[in-house]
Write a protein that holds these residues in place. Structure first.
Motif, short mmCIF file in Angstrom:
data_model
loop_
_atom_site.label_atom_id
_atom_site.label_comp_id
_atom_site.label_asym_id
_atom_site.label_seq_id
_atom_site.Cartn_x
_atom_site.Cartn_y
_atom_site.Cartn_z
N PHE A 22 0.85 -1.18 0.00
CA PHE A 22 0.00 0.00 0.00
C PHE A 22 0.89 1.23 0.00
O PHE A 22 2.05 1.18 0.42
N GLY A 23 0.35 2.35 -0.47
CA GLY A 23 1.17 3.56 -0.53
C GLY A 23 0.34 4.82 -0.54
O GLY A 23 -0.90 4.80 -0.51
N ILE A 24 1.06 5.95 -0.58
CA ILE A 24 0.48 7.28 -0.67
C ILE A 24 1.14 8.01 -1.83
O ILE A 24 2.37 8.16 -1.85
N ASN A 25 0.36 8.42 -2.79
CA ASN A 25 0.88 9.15 -3.96
C ASN A 25 2.08 8.44 -4.59
O ASN A 25 3.08 9.07 -4.95
N GLY A 26 2.00 7.13 -4.69
CA GLY A 26 3.03 6.38 -5.39
C GLY A 26 4.24 6.02 -4.56
O GLY A 26 5.23 5.52 -5.10
N VAL A 27 4.22 6.25 -3.25
CA VAL A 27 5.34 5.88 -2.38
C VAL A 27 4.84 4.96 -1.28
O VAL A 27 3.89 5.30 -0.56
N SER A 28 5.45 3.79 -1.16
CA SER A 28 5.13 2.84 -0.11
C SER A 28 6.23 2.92 0.94
O SER A 28 7.40 2.61 0.69
N HIS A 29 5.87 3.40 2.13
CA HIS A 29 6.86 3.66 3.17
C HIS A 29 7.50 2.37 3.67
O HIS A 29 6.84 1.35 3.86
N VAL A 30 8.82 2.44 3.94
CA VAL A 30 9.57 1.32 4.49
C VAL A 30 10.30 1.80 5.73
O VAL A 30 11.01 2.82 5.69
N ASP A 31 10.13 1.10 6.84
CA ASP A 31 10.87 1.42 8.06
C ASP A 31 12.29 0.88 7.96
O ASP A 31 12.50 -0.25 7.51
N GLY A 32 13.26 1.68 8.39
CA GLY A 32 14.65 1.24 8.38
C GLY A 32 15.12 0.85 9.78
O GLY A 32 14.35 0.80 10.73
#
Length: 555
Positions: free
Chosen positions: A373-383
């Protein structure tokens, strides 16, 4: 005595008095461990706090300082967030993986924050892994100070209701499903304070007791993973008095929709025949219809509850219109005295010029055959290193790039997705309009940490600038979550006046875990203690900054 000495003594006395006048501290020590629970009658491994599910309640007063020492006895890293509590200048304690290193197994961490200029009903819950599916949550009440009048008579008692959908699968199995690229699917039922029941269950025991003719305050939160609910009291109406920290115009309701992550308070008067009654919670806008009941009884009442339950609202397109109209009926009580968050935008927010508009669209993708899932084409990844820490230590470029999420996604980029840590650079004290667009067939709920916003509109269809004429610019409720119905949009207005790194995320846990979130970096140009606290001395360090020299503290 010389005039200089008099001035010096007076100064010392003022400083001493200021120290004595510091707001009260409340101290808690919590042991987080696994334990057996069965919210739907099926035994499973849950997460208990001090042996309890739901966890201990924090009952505090506006401006109190809260100190919670959390001991992690799980076999996994763990964090708690304080949903809706605006930790002024203190995103260090926000409890998300973008701001804090998790508490490792066998270790402890002490949260320290102030419930500054707030009142209302909130809850805490785990943000690591899929721990929320196993418990670890509890109620957090913030009472008004004694000198500030509340716009209703003091209730006979206050009751906490934490309800929401529930899965019988172990939280580790649910996480493995998401890691494998599949959805966790529909929940198995609805729990209410760790219980569920059916009409006519002879073994069911009441969870609350009321005395005839007295009025009670029920603080109700939806702590589920994905499902909106409707709740109602058999034979009793409810008077809405608070939504997410704001006193409301006191309308009466037979039933109320409550979306994931939202809390509110209602007054219920025990004005019926003394006997048992059901509190009913049922799912909304989902293919699988779920329902659960628990018993509320009258003191000295001996008759059982009637098997005839109050009906739920419609669950189709008519039901969506019904729910939108209910949202519009929630109005801020402008005549009440109370702590008001976001002081720059609290009174005449409709007259402040918008300096930036963010149009955020939720999307689902298949990346390498796996669900994202994402927002405006970016799917967040935790580092491995929290974003707030790498920014503070001056090594952000090694971990993330600002503004991968654009203020508005172009049609050409709608089907593209980037997997990366997602941080949007925000200007301190800007007055921002955020449009949440939902092209999907399922309902969404969004939450912003560190701030309240004004939910000025929720409508079907697509947003255009002309829709601003429909905004409520007078008495929209100041809150921290907003629902977006299928094929609809929602608009909120907020002043980004709380410096720090703040999570903006889907409250649907599956979506947030798989990337539907971002962080707003709200930096103060002065980098001073006036605007933001320095890194606490006791803050846990991890990842690439663990052995770096600490930056000079703010002054």
């Amino acid at each position: 005595m010389s005039s200089k000495k008099i001035i010096s003594v007076a100064l010392v006395m003022c400083l001493w008095a200021g120290t004595l006048a510091e707001d009260p501290y409340l101290f808690f020590e919590w042991k987080v461990e696994y334990g057996n629970i069965s919210p739907l009658g099926v035994p499973q491994q849950g997460i208990l706090i001090n042996g309890q599910f739901p966890g201990p309640m924090i009952n505090c007063t506006s401006n109190n300082n809260i100190v919670v020492n959390v001991f992690n006895h799980l076999d996994e890293p763990f964090l708690l967030t304080w949903s809706g509590v605006q930790q002024r200048k203190n995103s260090w304690q926000d409890g998300t993986l973008g701001t804090m290193c998790p508490i490792m197994p066998g270790r402890n961490y002490t949260y320290k924050f102030q419930v500054k200029d707030q009142i209302g009903s909130y809850f805490y819950y785990p943000t690591t892994a899929l721990h929320k599916a196993a418990g670890g949550m509890g109620m957090l009440r913030i009472q008004s100070r004694e000198l500030i009048p509340v716009p209703f008579d003091t209730p006979a008692e206050e009751f906490d209701v934490l309800l929401g959908d529930w899965y019988n699968k172990n939280h580790k199995a649910l996480k493995a499903t998401l890691d494998g690229g599949r959805s966790i699917g529909l929940p198995d039922g609805i729990q209410i304070n760790g219980n569920s029941g059916k009409v006519g269950d002879a073994d069911a025991k009441p969870i609350f007791t009321m005395e005839a003719s007295k009025t009670y305050r029920y603080r109700v939160c939806n702590v589920g993973l994905r499902t909106s609910v409707n709740f109602r009291f058999q034979g009793h109406s409810m008077k809405l008095v608070e939504v997410e920290g704001s006193h409301t115009v006191q309308n009466e309701y037979d039933s109320l929709d409550l979306h994931v992550g939202q809390c509110l308070s209602v007054l219920v008067t025990a004005d019926q025949e003394p006997k048992d009654y059901y509190l009913v919670a049922s799912s909304r806008f989902s293919k699988k219809q779920l329902q659960s009941v628990v018993i509320i009884n009258y003191a000295n009442g001996k008759a059982p509850a009637s098997p005839e339950l109050p009906p739920p609202p419609p669950n189709n397109t008519v039901g969506v219109a019904w729910s939108i109209n209910q949202f519009r009926s929630f109005r801020w009580n402008l005549t009440s005295s109370a702590a008001r968050p976001n002081p720059q935008g609290s009174y005449h927010y409709g007259k402040i010029n918008i300096t930036r508009t963010l149009k955020l669209a939720n999307s689902r993708y298949q990346v390498g055959g796996k669900l994202k899932f994402g927002i405006n084409g970016v799917s967040h990844v935790d580092g491995k290193t929290p974003l707030k820490l790498v920014e503070y230590f001056g090594v952000a470029e090694k971990v993330f790039q600002y503004n991968l999420v654009k203020d508005e996604v172009s049609p050409k980029e709608e089907n593209k997705v980037t997997e990366a840590p997602s941080v949007v650079n925000a200007t301190f004290r800007n007055f921002v309009e955020i449009i949440f667009e939902n092209e999907e067939k399922s309902i969404q709920t969004w939450h912003l940490d560190g701030h309240s916003f004004f939910g000025v509109a929720v409508e079907a269809g697509k947003w255009t600038p002309e829709k601003r004429k429909n905004y409520n610019l007078l008495d929209a409720v100041s809150r921290h979550t907003i629902q977006v119905y299928p094929k609809s949009w929602a608009a909120v207005l907020t002043t980004l006046d709380n410096a720090g790194m703040w999570s903006l995320r889907s409250m649907m846990q599956e979506r947030a875990y798989l990337g539907q979130q971002l962080y707003l970096s709200v930096l103060s140009p002065e980098r001073s203690l006036r605007d933001e606290y320095s890194l606490p001395e006791t803050q846990q360090l991890c990842g690439i900054i663990q052995n770096l020299p600490k930056p000079a503290p703010y002054v």
